[in-house]
Design a protein around this motif. Structure first.
Motif, mmCIF file in Angstrom:
data_model
loop_
_atom_site.group_PDB
_atom_site.id
_atom_site.type_symbol
_atom_site.label_atom_id
_atom_site.label_comp_id
_atom_site.label_asym_id
_atom_site.label_seq_id
_atom_site.Cartn_x
_atom_site.Cartn_y
_atom_site.Cartn_z
ATOM 1 N N THR A 72 -45.930 11.887 25.905
ATOM 2 C CA THR A 72 -46.167 11.083 27.102
ATOM 3 C C THR A 72 -44.904 10.466 27.692
ATOM 4 O O THR A 72 -44.918 10.041 28.845
ATOM 5 N N SER A 74 -43.799 7.632 26.756
ATOM 6 C CA SER A 74 -44.115 6.207 26.838
ATOM 7 C C SER A 74 -44.123 5.598 25.449
ATOM 8 O O SER A 74 -44.822 6.086 24.550
ATOM 9 N N GLU A 77 -47.634 4.196 24.523
ATOM 10 C CA GLU A 77 -48.561 5.259 24.126
ATOM 11 C C GLU A 77 -48.322 5.664 22.681
ATOM 12 O O GLU A 77 -49.265 5.972 21.937
ATOM 13 N N SER A 80 -49.898 2.982 20.527
ATOM 14 C CA SER A 80 -51.346 3.124 20.562
ATOM 15 C C SER A 80 -51.819 4.303 19.716
ATOM 16 O O SER A 80 -52.849 4.227 19.051
ATOM 17 N N THR A 81 -51.067 5.385 19.723
ATOM 18 C CA THR A 81 -51.457 6.569 18.949
ATOM 19 C C THR A 81 -51.382 6.321 17.447
ATOM 20 O O THR A 81 -52.270 6.724 16.692
ATOM 21 N N THR A 89 -55.064 3.273 25.215
ATOM 22 C CA THR A 89 -54.496 2.824 26.482
ATOM 23 C C THR A 89 -55.375 3.260 27.656
ATOM 24 O O THR A 89 -56.245 4.128 27.522
ATOM 25 N N GLU A 91 -54.071 4.790 30.084
ATOM 26 C CA GLU A 91 -53.349 5.956 30.605
ATOM 27 C C GLU A 91 -52.893 5.705 32.044
ATOM 28 O O GLU A 91 -52.776 6.619 32.846
ATOM 29 N N GLY A 95 -51.629 -2.191 31.645
ATOM 30 C CA GLY A 95 -52.124 -2.249 30.276
ATOM 31 C C GLY A 95 -53.190 -3.311 30.097
ATOM 32 O O GLY A 95 -53.408 -3.773 28.970
ATOM 33 N N GLU A 98 -55.491 -3.849 26.889
ATOM 34 C CA GLU A 98 -54.908 -3.225 25.701
ATOM 35 C C GLU A 98 -54.521 -4.320 24.721
ATOM 36 O O GLU A 98 -53.730 -5.210 25.051
ATOM 37 N N TYR A 126 -44.352 -0.948 29.982
ATOM 38 C CA TYR A 126 -43.406 -0.012 30.598
ATOM 39 C C TYR A 126 -42.175 -0.773 31.083
ATOM 40 O O TYR A 126 -42.029 -1.082 32.262
ATOM 41 N N SER A 673 -50.623 17.943 23.419
ATOM 42 C CA SER A 673 -51.457 16.745 23.360
ATOM 43 C C SER A 673 -52.871 17.125 23.801
ATOM 44 O O SER A 673 -53.061 18.033 24.608
ATOM 45 N N THR A 682 -62.044 7.441 29.854
ATOM 46 C CA THR A 682 -61.268 6.483 29.078
ATOM 47 C C THR A 682 -62.127 5.297 28.631
ATOM 48 O O THR A 682 -63.158 4.976 29.233
#
Length: 712
Positions: A72, A74, A77, A80-81, A89, A91, A95, A98, A126, A673, A682
């Motif tokens: 991503t 990011s 991200e 979060s993963t 997130t 996406e 945010g 989050e 970001y 991904s 989402t």
């Protein structure tokens, strides 16, 4: 000396609750193992080893960050993963909603705060390109280690270290290209960066530039994903970042280091939103078109000047001056809130807002052992923060949120006592926060009645405590427990901008009592032989919280009691098959709030305030120059008791895969991904604003990425 000074650049010792660390192996498996004692967790703001600290900490190494960021580009991200207690997130550039352990985390860059609690636009994820990050430190749970904002925990981005001595120019180069599953012409992503540094003998320099171009996003069914024109997008955008670090060795033990980085992400504005239909389960999409107004943007400048003396009267003195300038531009519209007949006929006035925040601070601390008491370490110091924030309507020059200035002074002290040959550590400390909020006289927008509000300077003082202990029970088995308090401000910007009652005075109507969250946790950790495992249970309460409640398509703040508890499990296994490692993690969270003000929690926190339960699994296999990683994250179904119909969450599972070839000239990586091209909506779109057809966003489908990275 450089290795230590670079690592300790943000180690300005404050009220650090003790902590255990979840480590990662070379393949990036988060396995809750105790990290090597040589690693300094700078976000904990102490040079004590992780074995002396009783909070849960997870480290994401540079190798794992570089690998995951290929999906991503990011950093948030990636977090979060890999962190099961972190929300999925949105996406999007925003945010909002989050959370970490059901509360907002505080984002830092080398210890410099990126979050904006006075007017939280939820854009703090970001603020830096992951290409410049050496590792990510995640401290779980409410704490006051870094001052205001860390009710859910701390996410600290540690930037690239100083170059090694005597090696000439060193650095890295990255080039990658990504494509949506069906190779749509507007769905390509491009990313690249160069970072180089050299030690010149007493002075060292590191410089870098990184850029990313994201195309349109496509869902698993091959449709374009809807543009979030109001809150901001990462799709159809481009970013450009610059990074610089200069270090000066004043002596063998003293160092001065200047870090600065500039990050800008701007949308291209090439698409217009087309509403979806929840009735037919058709997500929002886009068509080609030009967005009106100024396209949403994040623009951030972060700088710090750090002085370190490793041997001042036998202890470590650290001082840091920091500065952050943050601007977040949101999308526009003819929203009812923006209308003013003195400017344009009702219903025709197009406007848009921008959050502006400027932070300056000083942190000074000193840490050393106490000679009279063997095993006792003491650290203390002072933090000073000045945060000036406002929200402007940029096309008409009106302030939606008035200029608000937050100033705080916080002395602190922390003690850590090692016992029984350092098999047991007991710690405790306090931080006294002295804060003032200054607001000048202002007038609200016409939509709120153009109320004249008298300014004021409300203030508060709060003493925050922590205590904890770790004990190595037997070889390989460690237990820990801790209690720590964290605090933040309610989003006073949302409160101030919405004043609709005549004759209000900031000193009398604005309650600046901080949101103090109490976090207690207990944990066990096993690390011996081919197996690693851990279990942590926590509970967190705030008597006077700051809950985000959606009303008329706008979040408002309600001060409600909240209670959250959760269980986190992790495990790892180096299998008998050479090169094969398995790892996994589970997070289960429960959260309730007091909806009727009787002091007792009675309904579940909604999807905008707590994440779903999750199961992570990863398998890594390496043989010769080839390595493979397959990872999955399963977000489990969730029903919200006491909430409106249509807000329940239908879970989904996402999988990613990586194939890497490593050679002398560098690494070539092919990644995918959402490997199975899963079609899903989402978490935020399922659980928040359940009747909105414009905010019914699908998640991104399969993306294939080819990357080349080399170090020199």
């Amino acid at each position: 000396m450089k290795t230590f000074a670079g690592v300790s650049a943000a180690a300005l010792f404050a009220l650090a609750g003790p902590a255990l660390a979840q480590g990662e192996d070379a393949a990036g498996n988060t396995d809750d193992t105790r990290v090597e004692e040589t690693i300094i967790v700078t976000a904990a703001r102490t040079i004590l080893p992780p074995s002396a600290l009783p909070n849960t900490i997870q480290l994401i190494s540079d190798e794992e960050l570089a690998l995951q960021a290929q999906l991503t580009g990011s950093a948030v991200e990636v977090v979060s993963t890999l962190v099961p207690s972190f929300s999925p997130t949105r996406e999007k550039l925003s945010g909002a909603g989050e959370t970490l352990r059901g509360r907002s985390p505080l984002y830092l860059i080398d210890g410099v705060p990126q979050s904006n609690p006075l007017r939280d636009g939820s854009r703090d994820g970001y603020t830096i390109d992951p290409f410049f990050i050496d590792r990510v430190e995640v401290i779980f749970g409410s704490n006051a280690i870094q001052g205001i904002g860390a009710t859910g925990g701390v996410v600290n981005y540690v930037t690239a270290p100083a170059p090694a001595e005597g090696e000439g120019w060193t650095g890295k180069v990255l080039a990658q290209i990504g494509a949506s599953n069906d190779f749509q012409g507007d769905g390509y992503d491009y990313r690249g960066g160069v970072l180089a540094g050299r030690d010149f003998g007493g002075v060292d320099v590191t410089l870098g530039v990184a850029s990313q171009k994201r195309g349109a996003f496509y869902s698993g069914d091959g449709r374009r994903i809807g543009i979030d024109g109001a809150q901001g997008e990462v799709q159809d955008s481009q970013s450009l970042s610059f990074f610089g670090k200069i270090g000066l060795d004043l002596s063998a033990t003293r160092r001065l280091e200047l870090m600065t980085q500039h990050f800008e992400l701007e949308g291209d504005g090439d698409y217009m939103l087309v509403s979806g239909s929840r009735a037919t389960n058709t997500p929002t999409t886009t068509i080609r078109g030009t967005q009106p107004g100024v396209i949403p943007t994040n623009k951030v400048l972060t700088s710090s000047l750090t002085y370190t003396d490793e041997d001042l009267f036998g202890g470590l003195l650290t001082g840091q001056l920091f500065y952050q300038d943050f601007e977040a531009v949101f999308g526009g519209g003819t929203f009812a809130t923006f209308q003013d007949p003195a400017i344009a006929p009702a219903g025709t006035l197009f406007d848009q807002s921008a959050n502006n925040s400027e932070k300056m601070g000083l942190r000074v601390s000193y840490e050393r052992g106490v000679d009279a008491v063997p095993g006792l370490t003491m650290r203390g110091g002072l933090d000073i923060l000045n945060d000036q924030t406002y929200q402007e309507l940029i096309l008409t020059g009106r302030n939606w949120v008035p200029e608000t200035e937050f100033t705080s002074y916080a002395p602190f002290i922390q003690l850590n006592q090692a016992l029984f040959n350092e098999r047991v550590h007991i710690s405790g400390g306090l931080r006294h926060e002295i804060a003032k909020l200054k607001v000048n006289d202002f007038q609200t927008l016409y939509a709120y009645g153009a109320q004249d509000v008298d300014g004021g300077e409300p203030d508060f003082e709060e003493t925050l405590f922590n205590v904890g202990a770790t004990a190595e029970i037997v070889d390989g088995l460690t237990a820990y427990t801790s209690y720590a308090q964290g605090f933040t401000m309610a989003d006073v910007g949302r409160i101030l901008r919405a004043v609709s009652t005549p004759g209000q005075d900031v000193d009398s109507f604005l309650n600046v009592q901080p949101v103090v969250s109490d976090n207690t946790e207990i944990g066990l950790e096993w690390n011996k032989g081919p197996y690693t495992a851990s279990a942590a249970y926590f509970w967190s309460t705030s008597d006077f919280g700051a809950l985000l409640v959606m009303r008329n398509d706008v979040y408002e703040v309600e001060r409600q009691r909240t209670e959250i508890d959760g269980l986190e499990l992790t495990g790892g296994w180096e299998t008998p098959i050479a090169g094969l490692k398995l790892s996994g993690g589970v997070a289960m969270l429960n959260g309730k709030t007091d909806s009727d003000g009787d002091g007792e929690v009675d309904i579940d926190l909604d999807g905008g305030n707590i994440s779903p339960d999750r199961v992570n699994f990863a398998a890594d296999y390496a043989t010769g120059p080839f390595s493979v990683r397959v990872q999955t994250r399963s977000y489990l179904d969730r029903a919200f008791e006491g909430r409106a119909a249509g807000t329940d969450f239908d879970g989904f599972t996402l999988a990613d895969a990586f194939l890497r070839y490593s050679a002398d000239f560098g690494n070539i990586t092919l990644s995918a991904s959402n490997l199975f091209d899963k079609q899903y909506v989402t978490y935020d779109s399922q659980t928040v604003q359940p009747t909105s057809n414009t905010r019914f966003f699908a998640g991104r489908g399969r993306v294939l990425t080819l990357a080349f990275e080399t170090k020199f």
